[in-house]
Design an enzyme around this catalytic site. Sequence first.
Site, PDB file in Angstrom:
ATOM      1  N   TYR A  38      -3.080  -0.368  10.035  1.00 33.25           N
ATOM      2  CA  TYR A  38      -3.084  -0.798   8.636  1.00 33.25           C
ATOM      3  C   TYR A  38      -1.745  -0.494   7.972  1.00 33.25           C
ATOM      4  O   TYR A  38      -1.156  -1.352   7.304  1.00 33.25           O
ATOM      5  CB  TYR A  38      -4.218  -0.107   7.884  1.00 33.25           C
ATOM      6  CG  TYR A  38      -4.212  -0.383   6.400  1.00 33.25           C
ATOM      7  CD1 TYR A  38      -4.629  -1.614   5.908  1.00 33.25           C
ATOM      8  CD2 TYR A  38      -3.779   0.579   5.501  1.00 33.25           C
ATOM      9  CE1 TYR A  38      -4.614  -1.881   4.551  1.00 33.25           C
ATOM     10  CE2 TYR A  38      -3.760   0.324   4.136  1.00 33.25           C
ATOM     11  CZ  TYR A  38      -4.178  -0.906   3.668  1.00 33.25           C
ATOM     12  OH  TYR A  38      -4.154  -1.158   2.316  1.00 33.25           O
TER      13      TYR A  38
ATOM     14  N   SER B 225       0.844  -1.192   0.000  1.00 34.19           N
ATOM     15  CA  SER B 225       0.000   0.000   0.000  1.00 34.19           C
ATOM     16  C   SER B 225       0.877   1.238   0.000  1.00 34.19           C
ATOM     17  O   SER B 225       1.904   1.287   0.687  1.00 34.19           O
ATOM     18  CB  SER B 225      -0.910   0.017   1.233  1.00 34.19           C
ATOM     19  OG  SER B 225      -1.570   1.265   1.351  1.00 34.19           O
TER      20      SER B 225
END
Length: 225
Positions: free
Chosen positions: A216, A201
């Site tokens: 996250y 990500s």
Amino acid sequence: MASHVFMIRQETAPAQWWFLSLAFVGAAYAATVTLRFVAYLALCRCHRPKDDLRRRYGKWAVVTGPTSGIGRAMALELARHGLNLVLVGRDPAILREISGTVRSLHKVKTKTVVFDLSLVWTPDGDEPLRRLREAVEGLDVGVVVNNAGVAKPSAVYLHEADVEAWVRMVRVNMSAVTEVTAVVLPGMVSRGRGAIVNIGSAGSEYIPSLPLYTMYAATKRFVHT
């Protein structure tokens, strides 16, 4: 009047200095990120395989989270290049749908393994992990795509989400990547070829801090390292 103007200039000078300093730091960081991205694109272009993927890596690929988004696109693209697929996901019906789509479009073989990856490293995860090992046993698995990931709970403070939600995120984004890779890696090593693709990500790579998404970003940073 002249002395009054001089005093105003003296007071605003430090503010200008700090502004220029921050602007320089920001520009330097932006330049660093841009250069890294350009270098990454150049590396991808230089190492693009000139022969077919089956010959370069192997006849089979394992894809986790293949039912939607990036995972679905990766599965279809690998099948387009002639690779047979082992599709790993938690929803049997959607797995059957993507499996049928892949076979009808690209005439390759598929296997499906129903596996809720949030159960990795729990007693309930032992049986599906065993089924995954059985599914790939004897196959020439040359590519594994660790795509499955969890982003929920979304933008929240740490204390606002249930602890089990954070544990589930860690299992899917970190533990499952480790376990699935461990299943196929020995075969790759013995054959002397293979590719492991971990979907990360930008939130953990190009942004120095991701407020309210700390867990996250941390799990995805694990994927990058």
